[in-house]
Write an enzyme that holds these catalytic residues in place. Structure first.
Site, PDB file in Angstrom:
ATOM      1  N   GLN A  34       0.810  -1.220   0.000  1.00 35.63           N
ATOM      2  CA  GLN A  34       0.000   0.000   0.000  1.00 35.63           C
ATOM      3  C   GLN A  34       0.845   1.274   0.000  1.00 35.63           C
ATOM      4  OE1 GLN A  34      -2.588  -1.793   3.320  1.00 35.63           O
ATOM      5  NE2 GLN A  34      -3.985  -0.394   2.344  1.00 35.63           N
ATOM      6  N   HIS A 125       0.806  -9.333   4.196  1.00 37.25           N
ATOM      7  CA  HIS A 125      -0.366  -8.441   4.274  1.00 37.25           C
ATOM      8  C   HIS A 125      -1.050  -8.434   2.893  1.00 37.25           C
ATOM      9  CE1 HIS A 125      -2.126  -4.758   6.469  1.00 37.25           C
ATOM     10  NE2 HIS A 125      -2.801  -4.837   5.331  1.00 37.25           N
ATOM     11  N   ASN A 169      -2.032 -10.868   8.103  1.00 34.34           N
ATOM     12  CA  ASN A 169      -3.004  -9.822   8.394  1.00 34.34           C
ATOM     13  C   ASN A 169      -4.405 -10.252   7.948  1.00 34.34           C
ATOM     14  OD1 ASN A 169      -3.613  -6.878   9.000  1.00 34.34           O
ATOM     15  ND2 ASN A 169      -4.303  -6.976   6.873  1.00 34.34           N
ATOM     16  N   GLU A 170      -5.343 -10.205   8.853  1.00 33.09           N
ATOM     17  CA  GLU A 170      -6.773 -10.360   8.560  1.00 33.09           C
ATOM     18  C   GLU A 170      -7.127 -11.506   7.613  1.00 33.09           C
ATOM     19  OE1 GLU A 170      -8.104  -6.596   7.061  1.00 33.09           O
ATOM     20  OE2 GLU A 170      -7.978  -5.646   9.006  1.00 33.09           O
TER      21      GLU A 170
HETATM   22  C1  BGC Z   1      -6.392  -3.593   6.162  1.00 31.83           C
HETATM   23  C2  BGC Z   1      -5.693  -2.420   5.513  1.00 31.83           C
HETATM   24  C3  BGC Z   1      -6.719  -1.477   4.923  1.00 31.83           C
HETATM   25  C4  BGC Z   1      -7.587  -0.982   6.039  1.00 31.83           C
HETATM   26  C5  BGC Z   1      -8.644   0.054   5.645  1.00 31.83           C
HETATM   27  C6  BGC Z   1      -7.607  -3.204   6.947  1.00 31.83           C
HETATM   28  O1  BGC Z   1      -8.616  -4.146   6.772  1.00 31.83           O
HETATM   29  O2  BGC Z   1      -5.490  -4.324   6.923  1.00 31.83           O
HETATM   30  O3  BGC Z   1      -4.803  -2.918   4.561  1.00 31.83           O
HETATM   31  O4  BGC Z   1      -6.146  -0.438   4.223  1.00 31.83           O
HETATM   32  O5  BGC Z   1      -8.282  -2.068   6.596  1.00 31.83           O
HETATM   33  O6  BGC Z   1      -9.613  -0.502   4.825  1.00 31.83           O
END
Ligand code: BGC
Length: 422
Positions: A34, A125, A169-170
């Site tokens: 990002q 990520h 991540n997530e």
């Molecule tokens: C993610 C980021 C994203 C942010 C805002 C999160 O779910 O880890 O990469 O930019 O949310 O949407």
């Protein structure tokens, strides 16, 4: 000067001051794809060439500007920073690691160290190397082992500079956007309608393969593989670097309800499917847990909320409940992300204040929270939405790469420096 110190101590000792534990980590988060720019060998860069997602290109050139970006973080009172390393840079071909990329991330970590900023490094990520995606990504059975090999390699190269790594991540956001909503690579969408569509070629009506339903099964498969990938990575990392603390960063949607028993049951089920189901599979292999909070859903709610630029409710209070939810695993927690898209910076300051108060209330309830990382330090590439959504404490003009600190960043700065707030 002395007078100022005395005044500050008075503030901190006043009963209304919400003091955080000593050594609490305050900072902001970013993610490699990002912000860095110049990453051309991932599933996302390929999707951009195909016109399926916006082009990321130079992003905000953090790859070259990280020193001055960290100067800004330091000037804003941050003592911690969450970043990610790009798998595709480190392992551009299967099993072949790139020392130049490792060297780059070593310099990044040194730059944080000399500024007294503690790093939290996420090893993956969202974006995956092209070779891995072409093999089937996390749908393939040996994905967990491939992922674990990469994580152990890079941790062994960085663990003299950082001891806090999260594997991923997530996972739920990754899985649902890629296999249920079909908005992110590999763009598989779950839909009952698609599964019964017909094509009419050469006068022969053929039944389209049940793509829509298949995608749901693939989603569950990917989620299983992701959990296994985390667990394998944990073991592999501990083998090469026993002192490293390993976490997973979990996205929590706080599902809650009005007093209606049916709504309460729906909220319980939703929390199970979005949060607990995955965490139950991985919590034993987590030394700590990172939490990302952005939104809540209250079933039977009649209240109207002010919205962020993402059209999400402004309701940072639910970060408290989200932390309480994850505290059931009895591991130290840290807020790895929580933030607001707000191009005009109209709500961000208040949002941060309310968000930090929510963390404080959780700590008061006995939840072990060690840090808070605002998303994001800088405006950046918001995935399928491109550069338009502005989450940064620092505004970035993507064309000139000029950085401008937003007023709300100073509100957060005061919180960081005082280790608390009113
Ligand atoms: C993610 C980021 C994203 C942010 C805002 C999160 O779910 O880890 O990469 O930019 O949310 O949407």
């Amino acid at each position: 000067m002395i007078f100022q110190k005395v005044k500050q101590n008075k503030i901190k000792n006043s009963p209304e001051f919400k003091k955080f534990p000593q050594g609490f980590h305050w900072g902001a988060a970013t993610a490699s794809y990002q912000v860095e720019g110049g990453i051309e060998n991932t599933d996302w860069s390929k999707a951009a060439i195909e016109g399926r997602v916006p082009v990321c290109g130079d992003a905000i050139n953090h790859y070259h500007l990280y020193e001055s970006d960290f100067d800004i973080a330091e000037s804003l009172g941050h003592n911690a920073h969450r970043l990610s390393v790009e798998w595709a840079r480190i392992e551009p071909e299967e099993g072949k690691f790139n020392e130049e990329a490792v060297e780059h991330y070593r310099k990044v970590l040194v730059a944080l160290k000399v500024r007294g900023i503690k790093p939290y490094v996420t090893l993956w990520h969202f974006t995956i190397p092209l070779w891995f995606s072409e093999k089937g990504g996390f749908e393939q059975h040996d994905a967990p082992e491939i992922f674990a090999r990469y994580t152990a390699y890079i941790v062994s190269k960085l663990d003299d500079l950082c001891l806090d790594f999260s594997t991923m991540n997530e996972p739920n956001v990754y899985g649902s956007n890629g296999w249920l909503r079909g908005t992110w690579p590999p763009f598989k969408r779950f839909s009952l309608v698609e599964s019964i569509s017909f094509t009419n070629s050469n006068e022969i009506k053929t039944y389209e393969s049940s793509k829509g339903i298949r995608s749901l099964f693939l989603y569950f498969k990917v989620m299983r593989h992701l959990a296994k990938a985390h667990n394998c990575a944990y073991d592999a990392i501990k083998k090469v670097s026993p002192d490293t603390s390993v976490s997973l960063v979990k996205h929590v949607i706080f599902f809650h309800a009005n007093r209606n028993p049916i709504n309460i049951i729906i909220a319980l089920i939703a929390n199970y499917f979005w949060t607990y189901r995955f965490m139950n599979r991985v919590h034993k292999k987590c030394d700590t847990i990172g939490i990302n909070y952005y939104f809540h859903k209250k079933f039977g709610d009649t209240e109207t909320y002010v919205k962020t630029d993402m059209n999400w409710d402004i309701y940072p209070e639910a970060l408290e409940g989200s932390l309480v939810m994850l505290s059931k695993y009895k591991k130290p927690l840290y807020v790895a992300e929580s933030g607001i898209a707000d191009a005009k910076d109209a709500y961000r300051g208040e949002y941060i204040t309310r968000q930090v108060k929510a963390v404080w209330r959780a700590i008061e309830k006995g939840v072990d929270v060690r840090g808070h990382m605002y998303w994001s330090l800088l405006d950046n590439y918001e995935w399928a939405l491109g550069f338009e959504k502005r989450f940064g404490l620092v505004e970035v003009d993507q064309k000139t790469q000029k950085r401008t600190v937003r007023p709300s960043a100073h509100i957060y700065k005061l919180i960081c420096e005082q280790n608390g707030l009113y």
